[in-house]
Design an enzyme around this catalytic site. Structure first.
Site, PDB file in Angstrom:
ATOM      1  CB  CYS A 157      -0.926  -0.034   1.212  1.00  0.00           C
ATOM      2  SG  CYS A 157      -2.023   1.367   1.322  1.00  0.00           S
ATOM      3  CB  CYS A 159      -0.669   2.596   3.912  1.00  0.00           C
ATOM      4  SG  CYS A 159      -2.197   1.903   3.325  1.00  0.00           S
ATOM      5  CG  ASP A 160       3.010   1.419   4.461  1.00  0.00           C
ATOM      6  OD1 ASP A 160       2.357   1.962   5.368  1.00  0.00           O
ATOM      7  OD2 ASP A 160       2.963   0.206   4.212  1.00  0.00           O
TER       8      ASP A 160
END
Ligand code: NDP
Length: 490
Positions: A171, A174-175
């Site tokens: 992701c 997300c990261d």
């Protein structure tokens, strides 16, 4: 082979042919009278809350049928991880989270209800079908629409498991923020790989190497062209990733096989983003409905009906369909239409009969509203390493749950209501804090605990980590089980 064995084989085939349809999808008539007296009854139960589920619900609720959406572990589904969608009609460009939010507003406005819980099992031995949730609720459903989507695939190579959440991610949204100025690798040649690579550039990473296993990418042409325009993006074809290498704490690179020359080499990298497709979430239907070898559900002719009566499916769980938001939305709507048609035309459910069910229909709304007394915004946030030391590491025998999140991380948002609920449920027994992992004030804590992926849930006791979950959406039930394990223990 003799005639006898032929005969046995023949009769076995005959028995199997007779058995398979009844094993994987009962065709017997369903009788409306059987719903009388069944508690927590719903006309249409939708499993999953992505575009397919919500569009099925829109039709169910607009047709004034009692429509419940069991949200699942990732409310909004995979689309919440997409930053830019440019092929959904009506929008030149929209982000996944914005599109999902708009759909949710619309779905709720027609009276469909969302239940923040996940499926545990489904029992087809009688009808209405009996669904048990993770929280232990039993729901009886006259029709069920499966829109449980898919889950990202894994590579199954050395280093993947060890560094998952510590450099390996599926992701970028997300990261990506943890890899500013760092070199990263993206694995895959589909639309997701293109999207991950572009998102990583937007997060300000260094060099992005895209490893494609074949001699061409399968991503849409305009996506491929977009990659080629970026100086920081390098595409390597005919490559096979063999190992993710690290120093025990973090990734240092990936070992790759050049499939043309047969040579192995290492690409230095701090992050590895997997975009190698996904597998359908259909485990709960194994041996109960017809599915293909990969687990995708097989539809009956050109409908959204599975091999079982009153069980429909749509979106990414479906075999032989493209996995795009618009397809999920369209097939979801069609599944909604077919389930309404079944309720009215085949079952004969009408307003008069529905009035008889008034007392047994699911009525979660008010109870649920009463339970959600604490708002996610009220969850206490730790902003400095000093605060973290005092509140978490010096909390003694009281378990402390820490939710490391990032602003862009959709999974973090999806899990926040469950965390808030746990904070409320265990108010005087467990301390719960949220920490923005990108806050500079918290940098030394982030480095100490190697927080390179969000959400990361850590539970501390006596200053030590006793539970560690990364990049996983934990349900309220799972979080409750985790904290309960540590209440009162030494
Ligand atoms: P896909 O299945 O389309 O692509 C997966 C990619 O990963 C393929 O290139 C495949 O290679 C590669 N791959 C699979 N296994 C491995 C492995 N073990 N090692 C290396 N490479 C591997 O998945 P996506 O997630 O990209 O897309 C799924 C669906 O979602 C598609 O229908 C896509 O169009 C859609 N999508 C749409 C978007 C949009 O419209 N904006 C955005 C993102 C996705 P190979 O090609 O050789 O099989």
């Amino acid at each position: 082979m003799n005639i006898f064995s032929h005969a046995i084989r023949g009769s076995l085939t005959f028995v199997l042919l007779l058995c398979i349809p009844s094993c994987i999808g009962a065709k017997k008539e369903l009788n409306l009278q059987d719903v009388l007296g069944k508690e927590n009854l719903v006309d249409i139960l939708i499993l999953g809350s992505g575009p397919a589920g919500m569009n099925a619900a829109i039709h169910g609720a607009r047709s004034r049928f009692n429509t419940l959406i069991l949200e699942g572990d990732t409310p909004g589904g995979q689309l919440t991880r997409t930053l830019e969608i440019e092929n959904f009609p009506g929008f030149k460009k929209i982000s996944g989270p914005d599109l999902i939010e708009a759909m949710r507003d619309q779905t709720e406005s027609f009276g469909a209800e969302f239940l923040p819980d996940s499926l545990k099992s489904i029992d087809f031995s009688s009808w209405p079908y009996k669904v048990t949730t993770e929280d232990g609720m039993i729901i009886h459903a006259m029709t069920v629409i499966v829109t449980t989507g898919s889950a990202p695939r894994k590579l199954n190579i050395p280093g993947e498991e060890e560094y998952f959440g510590k450099g390996v991610s599926h992701c970028a949204i997300c990261d990506g923020t943890f890899y500013r100025d760092q070199d990263v690798v993206v694995i895959g040649g589909g639309d997701s790989a293109v999207e991950e690579a572009i998102q990583l550039i937007n997060f300000g990473v260094g060099k992005v190497t895209v490893l494609v296993r074949g001699d061409r990418m399968r991503a849409v042409k305009c996506g491929q062209e977009r990659l080629k325009k970026e100086d920081q993006i390098f595409i390597k074809h005919n490559t096979q990733i063999k190992e993710i290498i690290g120093d025990g704490n973090e990734i240092t690179g990936v070992k790759v096989l050049d499939k043309i020359t047969g040579e192995y080499y290492v690409i230095p990298a701090k992050g590895v983003f997997l975009a190698i497709g996904s597998d359908p979430n259909t485990w709960f239907l194994k041996d109960k409905v017809q599915m293909d070898k990969r687990g995708y559900l097989v539809m009956q002719k050109r409908t959204q009906l599975t091999s079982r009566k009153a069980l429909y499916a749509a979106g990414d769980v479906e075999s032989e369909r493209s996995h795009q938001a618009i397809i999920a939305a369209g097939t979801g709507r069609q599944a909604g239409i077919e389930s309404v048609k079944f309720l009215t035309d085949e079952l004969g459910l009408d307003r008069k009969f529905m009035a008889k069910l008034k007392d047994t229909y699911y009525k979660g709304k008010n109870e649920k509203a009463a339970v959600h007394v604490m708002k996610p915004a009220e969850l206490k946030k730790l902003k400095t390493s000093q605060e973290f030391e005092t509140q978490v590491l010096k909390a003694g025998n009281t378990p402390v749950l820490v939710d490391f999140y990032t602003d862009m991380c959709p999974t973090c948002k999806q899990m926040l209501p469950a965390i808030t609920q746990v904070a409320k449920d265990y108010e005087h027994k467990v301390k719960v804090f949220k920490v923005n992992a990108t806050d500079e004030g918290i940098a030394s804590i982030r480095d100490k605990y190697k927080v390179f992926s969000a959400p990361r849930i850590l539970i501390f006791k006596n200053g030590k980590i006793v539970e560690d979950y990364v990049n996983e959406v934990l349900s309220r039930k799972k979080l409750s089980d985790l904290v309960e394990k540590h209440i009162g223990s030494k």
